[in-house]
Scaffold this motif. Structure first.
Motif, PDB file in Angstrom:
ATOM      1  N   ALA A 185      15.522  18.062 -12.504  1.00 49.73           N
ATOM      2  CA  ALA A 185      14.988  18.984 -11.488  1.00 49.73           C
ATOM      3  C   ALA A 185      13.737  19.671 -12.021  1.00 49.73           C
ATOM      4  O   ALA A 185      13.669  20.898 -12.140  1.00 49.73           O
ATOM      5  CB  ALA A 185      16.049  20.001 -11.100  1.00 49.73           C
ATOM      6  N   VAL A 225      10.202  17.635  -7.322  1.00 49.88           N
ATOM      7  CA  VAL A 225      10.669  16.557  -6.453  1.00 49.88           C
ATOM      8  C   VAL A 225       9.631  15.432  -6.550  1.00 49.88           C
ATOM      9  O   VAL A 225       8.450  15.669  -6.289  1.00 49.88           O
ATOM     10  CB  VAL A 225      10.809  17.054  -5.000  1.00 49.88           C
ATOM     11  CG1 VAL A 225      11.215  15.908  -4.084  1.00 49.88           C
ATOM     12  CG2 VAL A 225      11.820  18.196  -4.924  1.00 49.88           C
ATOM     13  N   TYR A 249      10.373  11.162  -2.851  1.00 49.97           N
ATOM     14  CA  TYR A 249      11.330  12.014  -2.129  1.00 49.97           C
ATOM     15  C   TYR A 249      10.621  13.150  -1.386  1.00 49.97           C
ATOM     16  O   TYR A 249      11.254  14.130  -1.006  1.00 49.97           O
ATOM     17  CB  TYR A 249      12.375  12.600  -3.090  1.00 49.97           C
ATOM     18  CG  TYR A 249      13.494  11.637  -3.427  1.00 49.97           C
ATOM     19  CD1 TYR A 249      14.683  11.640  -2.702  1.00 49.97           C
ATOM     20  CD2 TYR A 249      13.350  10.705  -4.445  1.00 49.97           C
ATOM     21  CE1 TYR A 249      15.708  10.746  -2.991  1.00 49.97           C
ATOM     22  CE2 TYR A 249      14.359   9.807  -4.753  1.00 49.97           C
ATOM     23  CZ  TYR A 249      15.538   9.839  -4.016  1.00 49.97           C
ATOM     24  OH  TYR A 249      16.548   8.950  -4.312  1.00 49.97           O
ATOM     25  N   ASP A 270       9.460  15.657   1.164  1.00 53.60           N
ATOM     26  CA  ASP A 270      10.137  16.102   2.393  1.00 53.60           C
ATOM     27  C   ASP A 270      11.608  15.687   2.458  1.00 53.60           C
ATOM     28  O   ASP A 270      12.219  15.732   3.522  1.00 53.60           O
ATOM     29  CB  ASP A 270       9.406  15.604   3.652  1.00 53.60           C
ATOM     30  CG  ASP A 270       7.958  16.063   3.660  1.00 53.60           C
ATOM     31  OD1 ASP A 270       7.708  17.226   3.279  1.00 53.60           O
ATOM     32  OD2 ASP A 270       7.083  15.250   4.012  1.00 53.60           O
ATOM     33  N   THR A 305      13.943  16.901  -0.064  1.00 51.84           N
ATOM     34  CA  THR A 305      14.418  17.623  -1.245  1.00 51.84           C
ATOM     35  C   THR A 305      15.941  17.581  -1.348  1.00 51.84           C
ATOM     36  O   THR A 305      16.485  17.388  -2.447  1.00 51.84           O
ATOM     37  CB  THR A 305      13.922  19.088  -1.206  1.00 51.84           C
ATOM     38  OG1 THR A 305      12.499  19.058  -1.174  1.00 51.84           O
ATOM     39  CG2 THR A 305      14.372  19.869  -2.420  1.00 51.84           C
ATOM     40  N   ASP A 306      16.638  17.740  -0.204  1.00 55.03           N
ATOM     41  CA  ASP A 306      18.117  17.719  -0.258  1.00 55.03           C
ATOM     42  C   ASP A 306      18.628  16.395  -0.842  1.00 55.03           C
ATOM     43  O   ASP A 306      19.571  16.382  -1.641  1.00 55.03           O
ATOM     44  CB  ASP A 306      18.720  17.907   1.146  1.00 55.03           C
ATOM     45  CG  ASP A 306      18.610  19.348   1.623  1.00 55.03           C
ATOM     46  OD1 ASP A 306      18.405  20.244   0.772  1.00 55.03           O
ATOM     47  OD2 ASP A 306      18.717  19.568   2.840  1.00 55.03           O
ATOM     48  N   TYR A 359      17.022  14.448  -2.886  1.00 56.13           N
ATOM     49  CA  TYR A 359      16.727  14.391  -4.325  1.00 56.13           C
ATOM     50  C   TYR A 359      17.725  15.254  -5.112  1.00 56.13           C
ATOM     51  O   TYR A 359      18.208  14.843  -6.167  1.00 56.13           O
ATOM     52  CB  TYR A 359      15.276  14.819  -4.627  1.00 56.13           C
ATOM     53  CG  TYR A 359      14.958  14.607  -6.099  1.00 56.13           C
ATOM     54  CD1 TYR A 359      14.934  13.334  -6.651  1.00 56.13           C
ATOM     55  CD2 TYR A 359      14.754  15.699  -6.947  1.00 56.13           C
ATOM     56  CE1 TYR A 359      14.701  13.132  -8.004  1.00 56.13           C
ATOM     57  CE2 TYR A 359      14.512  15.511  -8.303  1.00 56.13           C
ATOM     58  CZ  TYR A 359      14.493  14.220  -8.834  1.00 56.13           C
ATOM     59  OH  TYR A 359      14.276  14.025 -10.173  1.00 56.13           O
ATOM     60  N   VAL A 360      18.053  16.422  -4.575  1.00 53.66           N
ATOM     61  CA  VAL A 360      19.034  17.287  -5.259  1.00 53.66           C
ATOM     62  C   VAL A 360      20.381  16.568  -5.359  1.00 53.66           C
ATOM     63  O   VAL A 360      21.065  16.634  -6.388  1.00 53.66           O
ATOM     64  CB  VAL A 360      19.147  18.658  -4.546  1.00 53.66           C
ATOM     65  CG1 VAL A 360      20.319  19.469  -5.079  1.00 53.66           C
ATOM     66  CG2 VAL A 360      17.841  19.440  -4.702  1.00 53.66           C
ATOM     67  N   PHE A 404      11.951  24.068  -7.267  1.00 54.93           N
ATOM     68  CA  PHE A 404      13.310  24.201  -6.710  1.00 54.93           C
ATOM     69  C   PHE A 404      13.609  25.676  -6.424  1.00 54.93           C
ATOM     70  O   PHE A 404      13.331  26.541  -7.268  1.00 54.93           O
ATOM     71  CB  PHE A 404      14.338  23.603  -7.679  1.00 54.93           C
ATOM     72  CG  PHE A 404      14.137  22.121  -7.835  1.00 54.93           C
ATOM     73  CD1 PHE A 404      14.754  21.223  -6.971  1.00 54.93           C
ATOM     74  CD2 PHE A 404      13.263  21.626  -8.793  1.00 54.93           C
ATOM     75  CE1 PHE A 404      14.523  19.850  -7.080  1.00 54.93           C
ATOM     76  CE2 PHE A 404      13.020  20.268  -8.913  1.00 54.93           C
ATOM     77  CZ  PHE A 404      13.651  19.376  -8.048  1.00 54.93           C
ATOM     78  N   HIS A 439      19.001  25.568  -4.397  1.00 55.89           N
ATOM     79  CA  HIS A 439      19.033  24.245  -5.044  1.00 55.89           C
ATOM     80  C   HIS A 439      19.249  24.389  -6.551  1.00 55.89           C
ATOM     81  O   HIS A 439      20.015  23.634  -7.156  1.00 55.89           O
ATOM     82  CB  HIS A 439      17.726  23.490  -4.759  1.00 55.89           C
ATOM     83  CG  HIS A 439      17.686  22.885  -3.387  1.00 55.89           C
ATOM     84  ND1 HIS A 439      16.543  22.864  -2.613  1.00 55.89           N
ATOM     85  CD2 HIS A 439      18.653  22.279  -2.648  1.00 55.89           C
ATOM     86  CE1 HIS A 439      16.819  22.255  -1.456  1.00 55.89           C
ATOM     87  NE2 HIS A 439      18.081  21.905  -1.456  1.00 55.89           N
TER      88      HIS A 439
END
Ligand code: NIG
Ligand code: FE
Length: 389
Positions: free
Chosen positions: A163, A166, A170, A172, A174-175, A177-178, A206, A210
């Motif tokens: 982290a 991003v 990925y 737009d 982010t969720d 990628y997390v 982040f 996140h």
């Protein structure tokens, strides 16, 4: 393993006030013996035991080896052009991290390994005997795992920084990628031997939610927690680090009064990285306020190709003294005991019975010279794990 007597030490910095004068625990005209990788004997130079080897330092200062608790050594390429543009007036935003991600992915294992070896040796010659190394320029499952495997060849203090930002693929999302970081990437990081997890908690990287999610799942998986906090602006990073009882909140450049109080009241070390402020032409962190409030402070290099391309703890000590109103003793303590505290270690960062045999000999009579003689190579000998290197 051979025992080593270091003798005729004009100023021995034990790093422990119980072992000598003042906060640095200084002893004069001292000697010590390292045996079996540990400090076994400390006493007067007039009264030394027999050892297999002898190093007479002729009145010089001897300090614990430096503990650099924050570096990003696994990367490809460099960003000299970005640095030059910054010195011509451009601001640092962290956007260049993606440039290094591209160069890191393009490098083969041997190129990455050779770069780490070069920088680790550079640091060792400047007195760093323990170095934490982060991933964070791979940002795919395979590239984070290989970054950590390569880092692990050089240190047991490896940190998973999936982290960091991003990655472009990925954008737009982010969720998503997390979820990748918390799932397959964390699994691969653990398999690669990571000891710590870190998040760049900052606008553009982040946010608090996140960051908390990633750090919590990492802690549940058995990793220790550290946070890149409040580097570019005030924000939630420091408070989150203290809430999660992170070992360290790193950067701490932009702090509110409440952040300082939280660090002073909690168990989280404030790790200051003045090489980054130097190289991004930013205001320095409020070290004086942190120390006066009672926080534990560490000093580290943040060595990376973007914001702080230095491996030199002596340079950071000089900056901390000149630019951050730390005394030379406070700066040396922060680069030794402070770094050890930031890694939750008590076997390094001090020279007392049972501590690891990691020490530096200065070409100078006192620790003060590290700040008094900036830019001068003052490290004349390094002992690492009981061996003269
Ligand atoms: O600690 N802030 C995030 N990471 C690094 C900078 C990385 C880069 O610019 O490549 C730091 O300063
Ligand atoms: Fe960093």
């Amino acid at each position: 393993m051979r025992s080593l007597l270091v003798t005729n030490i004009g100023e021995l910095v034990t790093g422990d006030p119980n072992w000598g004068e003042g906060p640095l625990g200084i002893r004069r005209n001292a000697a010590l013996v390292v045996d079996g990788r540990r400090v076994e004997w400390i006493g007067r130079a007039t009264d030394t035991p027999v050892a297999d080897a002898r190093l007479d330092v002729d009145g010089a200062a001897v300090l614990p080896g430096f503990v650099d608790s924050h570096s990003h050594l696994v990367f490809g390429g460099d960003r000299a052009a970005e640095f030059a543009a910054r010195m011509a007036g451009q601001r640092y935003t962290g956007g260049g991290i993606r440039t290094t991600v591209g160069a890191t992915r393009a490098a083969d294992d041997d190129q990455l390994r050779a770069n780490v070896a070069r920088l680790r040796n550079e640091a060792l010659r400047q007195g760093t005997t323990t170095m934490e190394i982060k991933s964070g320029y791979g940002l795919s499952v395979a590239d984070e795992a290989r970054s950590l495997r390569i880092a692990r060849e050089f240190t047991s203090e490896t940190t998973f920084l999936g982290a960091h930002v991003v990655p472009a693929e990925y954008a737009d999302r982010t969720d998503d990628y997390v979820s990748l970081v918390c799932g397959p990437m964390l699994t691969a990081a653990r398999a690669a031997g990571a000891r710590w997890i870190d998040v760049f908690c900052e606008r553009g990287a982040f946010d608090a939610d996140h960051s908390r999610a990633i750090l919590t799942v990492g802690a549940d998986a058995g990793l220790g927690v550290r946070v890149h906090a409040n580097q570019l602006s005030e924000g939630p990073g420091v408070q989150l680090a203290v809430e999660l009882q992170a070992a360290s909140a790193d950067h701490c450049t932009h702090l509110s009064a409440a952040d300082i109080a939280a660090l002073a009241g909690g168990s989280t070390v404030a790790t200051l990285l003045p090489g980054a402020e130097f190289s991004t032409r930013s205001p320095y962190p409020p070290a004086r306020a942190l120390l006066d409030a009672g926080a534990t402070v560490a000093l580290a290099t943040d060595c990376n190709p973007g914001s702080s391309y230095t491996t030199s703890i002596p340079f950071c000590i000089a900056l901390a003294v000149r630019e951050m109103a730390m005394t030379p003793a406070e700066a040396v303590l922060a680069a030794t005991r402070g770094g050890a505290a930031a890694l939750r270690r008590d076997d390094i960062g001090r020279l007392t019975h049972g501590a690891r045999g990691d020490l530096v000999v200065l070409d100078a009579p006192s620790h003060v010279h590290l700040a008094y003689r900036p830019g001068v190579p003052l490290i004349s000998n390094v002992v690492l794990n009981g061996e003269l290197v």
